[in-house]
Design a protein around this motif. Structure first.
Motif, short mmCIF file in Angstrom:
data_model
loop_
_atom_site.label_atom_id
_atom_site.label_comp_id
_atom_site.label_asym_id
_atom_site.label_seq_id
_atom_site.Cartn_x
_atom_site.Cartn_y
_atom_site.Cartn_z
N ASN A 80 -102.08 20.10 -60.79
CA ASN A 80 -101.50 20.35 -62.06
C ASN A 80 -99.71 20.90 -62.06
OD1 ASN A 80 -103.55 19.47 -63.53
ND2 ASN A 80 -104.53 21.33 -63.21
N ARG A 81 -99.22 20.92 -60.73
CA ARG A 81 -98.03 21.67 -60.45
C ARG A 81 -97.10 20.51 -60.21
NH1 ARG A 81 -98.16 26.53 -61.01
NH2 ARG A 81 -95.85 26.24 -60.57
N ASN A 82 -95.55 20.66 -60.75
CA ASN A 82 -94.59 19.67 -60.56
C ASN A 82 -93.71 20.10 -59.56
OD1 ASN A 82 -95.65 18.26 -63.16
ND2 ASN A 82 -94.12 19.33 -64.37
N THR A 83 -93.83 21.19 -59.30
CA THR A 83 -92.99 21.73 -57.96
C THR A 83 -93.78 23.07 -57.16
OG1 THR A 83 -91.07 21.49 -59.48
CG2 THR A 83 -90.68 22.92 -57.64
N VAL A 111 -91.03 18.20 -55.38
CA VAL A 111 -90.72 17.97 -56.88
C VAL A 111 -91.33 16.68 -57.49
CG1 VAL A 111 -88.99 17.92 -58.73
CG2 VAL A 111 -88.72 19.50 -56.65
N TYR A 112 -92.33 16.75 -57.98
CA TYR A 112 -93.10 15.48 -58.42
C TYR A 112 -93.38 14.63 -57.45
CZ TYR A 112 -91.52 16.63 -63.42
OH TYR A 112 -91.32 17.42 -64.30
#
Length: 105
Positions: A40-43, A62-63
């Motif tokens: 659930n984290r982009n970075t 990042v992504y």
């Protein structure tokens, strides 16, 4: 070239973090994350450590793509000797003195 850099990595060696603080090398990573918290984290930052607990590599993801990578090597007495920093195609190599601080050229 930095032959001491650990290119091979398995998931058991990795630790994950939210961020870092300071400007000194090696980066001081903050906010430990469990692998289960990453989807659930982009970075986030992914780091590997040697047997003595010193950070040997750190990537900012990042992504799912590596945006920044730091690789570190240490002298026999455990002091930072060299850092390699890659941001895309841009790569910097920094030699450090006996105190672990970057040498000025």
């Amino acid at each position: 070239m930095m032959s001491e850099i650990h290119e091979a990595r398995n998931e058991e060696e990795c630790r994950y973090f939210l961020s870092y603080s300071g400007v000194r090398l090696p980066l001081k990573l903050l906010g430990p994350l469990e692998a289960s918290e990453l989807k659930n984290r982009n970075t986030y930052f992914r780091a590997t450590y040697d047997a003595e607990g010193k950070i040997v590599s750190c990537e900012k993801l990042v992504y799912g793509e590596v945006e920044l990578r730091h690789d570190y090597s240490y002298s026999a007495d455990g002091v930072l000797a060299r850092a390699r920093i890659a941001m895309g195609e841009d790569v910097s190599e920094i030699d450090c003195g006996a105190d672990g601080a970057p040498l000025r050229s």
